[in-house]
Design a protein around this motif. Sequence first.
Motif, PDB file in Angstrom:
ATOM      1  N   ALA A 138       0.832  -1.205   0.000  1.00 55.11           N
ATOM      2  CA  ALA A 138       0.000   0.000   0.000  1.00 55.11           C
ATOM      3  C   ALA A 138       0.867   1.257   0.000  1.00 55.11           C
ATOM      4  N   ALA A 139       1.946   1.238   0.794  1.00 53.49           N
ATOM      5  CA  ALA A 139       2.845   2.388   0.848  1.00 53.49           C
ATOM      6  C   ALA A 139       3.511   2.615  -0.507  1.00 53.49           C
ATOM      7  N   ASP A 140       3.870   1.547  -1.173  1.00 57.33           N
ATOM      8  CA  ASP A 140       4.462   1.683  -2.517  1.00 57.33           C
ATOM      9  C   ASP A 140       3.468   2.291  -3.495  1.00 57.33           C
TER      10      ASP A 140
ATOM     11  N   GLU B 271      -7.118  14.444   8.807  1.00 61.01           N
ATOM     12  CA  GLU B 271      -6.179  14.931   7.798  1.00 61.01           C
ATOM     13  C   GLU B 271      -4.758  14.522   8.162  1.00 61.01           C
ATOM     14  N   LEU B 272      -4.093  13.865   7.227  1.00 62.84           N
ATOM     15  CA  LEU B 272      -2.686  13.489   7.350  1.00 62.84           C
ATOM     16  C   LEU B 272      -1.868  14.469   6.536  1.00 62.84           C
ATOM     17  N   HIS B 273      -0.790  14.998   7.126  1.00 60.81           N
ATOM     18  CA  HIS B 273      -0.052  16.082   6.481  1.00 60.81           C
ATOM     19  C   HIS B 273       1.406  16.038   6.916  1.00 60.81           C
ATOM     20  N   ILE B 274       2.277  16.537   6.061  1.00 66.59           N
ATOM     21  CA  ILE B 274       3.649  16.770   6.507  1.00 66.59           C
ATOM     22  C   ILE B 274       3.641  17.913   7.523  1.00 66.59           C
TER      23      ILE B 274
ATOM     24  N   GLU C 220       9.836   6.018   4.231  1.00 65.91           N
ATOM     25  CA  GLU C 220       9.556   5.300   5.475  1.00 65.91           C
ATOM     26  C   GLU C 220       8.675   6.136   6.406  1.00 65.91           C
ATOM     27  N   GLU C 221       8.945   7.442   6.462  1.00 68.12           N
ATOM     28  CA  GLU C 221       8.145   8.324   7.311  1.00 68.12           C
ATOM     29  C   GLU C 221       6.737   8.505   6.751  1.00 68.12           C
ATOM     30  N   LEU C 222       6.637   8.589   5.424  1.00 69.07           N
ATOM     31  CA  LEU C 222       5.324   8.696   4.796  1.00 69.07           C
ATOM     32  C   LEU C 222       4.509   7.422   5.027  1.00 69.07           C
ATOM     33  N   ALA C 223       5.185   6.271   4.958  1.00 69.22           N
ATOM     34  CA  ALA C 223       4.503   4.997   5.179  1.00 69.22           C
ATOM     35  C   ALA C 223       4.017   4.874   6.626  1.00 69.22           C
ATOM     36  N   ALA C 224       4.794   5.392   7.572  1.00 71.93           N
ATOM     37  CA  ALA C 224       4.376   5.354   8.978  1.00 71.93           C
ATOM     38  C   ALA C 224       3.092   6.150   9.175  1.00 71.93           C
ATOM     39  N   GLY C 225       3.022   7.342   8.572  1.00 74.31           N
ATOM     40  CA  GLY C 225       1.799   8.131   8.662  1.00 74.31           C
ATOM     41  C   GLY C 225       0.614   7.418   8.053  1.00 74.31           C
ATOM     42  N   LEU C 226       0.831   6.756   6.922  1.00 78.54           N
ATOM     43  CA  LEU C 226      -0.239   5.998   6.273  1.00 78.54           C
ATOM     44  C   LEU C 226      -0.772   4.908   7.188  1.00 78.54           C
ATOM     45  N   GLU C 227       0.120   4.199   7.862  1.00 78.53           N
ATOM     46  CA  GLU C 227      -0.326   3.103   8.721  1.00 78.53           C
ATOM     47  C   GLU C 227      -1.125   3.624   9.917  1.00 78.53           C
ATOM     48  N   VAL C 228      -0.721   4.755  10.464  1.00 79.33           N
ATOM     49  CA  VAL C 228      -1.485   5.362  11.558  1.00 79.33           C
ATOM     50  C   VAL C 228      -2.861   5.801  11.063  1.00 79.33           C
ATOM     51  N   LEU C 229      -2.902   6.402   9.871  1.00 83.23           N
ATOM     52  CA  LEU C 229      -4.178   6.827   9.294  1.00 83.23           C
ATOM     53  C   LEU C 229      -5.105   5.632   9.089  1.00 83.23           C
TER      54      LEU C 229
END
Length: 433
Positions: free
Chosen positions: A12-14, A194-197, A397-406
């Motif tokens: 999913a992250a990919d 909302e997920l954001h940098i 890796e950081e973007l994928a971590a946010g995705l998993e939390v979301l």
Amino acid sequence: MSGPKTADIRKAADEMMKLLEELAAFSTPGEGVTRLLYTPEWSEAQQFLLRRIEDSGLEAYADRVGNVYGRLAGTQSGGGVVLTGSHIDTVVSGGRYDGAYGVAASLTALQYLKAAYGPPLRMLEAVSFAEEEGSRFPLTFWGSGNVTGLYEEGSGADDCRDGEGTTLREAMDRCGLESRRDSSLRSDVAAYVELHIEQGIMLERTGKQIGVVEAIAGQRRFAVTVKGTANHAGTTPMGLRSDALAAAAEMALLLETWAVRAGDPLVATVGRLEVVPNTPNVIPGEVSFTLDIRHSREAELERFCEDVLEAFGGVAKRRGVSVSVERRLSAVPAPMAPELQKELVSICESQGRTWRSMVSGAGHDAQLFAPRCRTAMIFVPSRAGISHSPDEYTSPEELAAGLEVLIALLYKLGYEETDEAIDAPNNMKERWA
């Protein structure tokens, strides 16, 4: 939720990273990403997302201002919608993550949940808001503002113009939105995520993976004009001058000193300075500058502004100049839902992620939803705190971590049978009244 399988979440992250790369291609030529509201690049990006949503098996649709949605229908009738997403537009020569990350992650999250768990109990929707930045027209939050009722239906569209004189309505018409009569206003949203940098440096500096946003800071903007007397730089003694620039400089230093003394989370900035006549051998007779002051607590924000502006008056009187102030913006702080903050902390700990509670100094679509429904924001780090720049970067890796939390929070809100974090329909209607 037993937790997503490692291999599945990596896939999913990919897919999310691929979608981010594809979105970045919709840009005017030049450095970074430039995708302004109702331009061909913007329109092509939103159309691309509609096709991608349809291909993923979600229900795709757009509203009258061009917000794009992907819907995963729930099995329960009635109740509220759980909405997640961000905005598609950028600043000029911006980065590829601001806004777009939240859009790509929300669509990816719904696709993952659909494949892993089937239909939810409550309807889940991902949204790509039409506009948030204010880069083309002199307004902000046009996308989410039409959804939440900030903008009345069609209000101001004939008068609001970009730098080339094109009205907002003309720009909408050129994108084929003139035939849409369906309203953008919604009264069915029970929760918004909302997920954001981060667009700041605190997560990187403290070594934390996830930011759990407590509130989006309130903001005041002022236009300040200091008027003195323009005179000859060589013939006017120092003790007989009414130097507007010297007075303005003292005001700017006073602002900085008081802001440092006030401490976090207050921030204060003099952003733009104009000097008249702005020539080497003339004492400045007039100076205009802007103030941007932010704090997460309304009372403290207002008190600081009042005290600073009163002190400016004292500087002006002592220096023999005049000062006038015009308030240009007054945005109240937007606290996030405490119960959703608690859920995010629990999710981070269950996933073994480091986290910190924090205030967002930047504005986001979430601040429009916070007074109307349960709202949460999730931050991931920004390298060196850089944003609104081609140098904007967050690691995969950081973007994928946010995705998993979301994904975990959306599962909690959409799939669990008993969930106090979602308002009952009657309460939700009261919030939107």
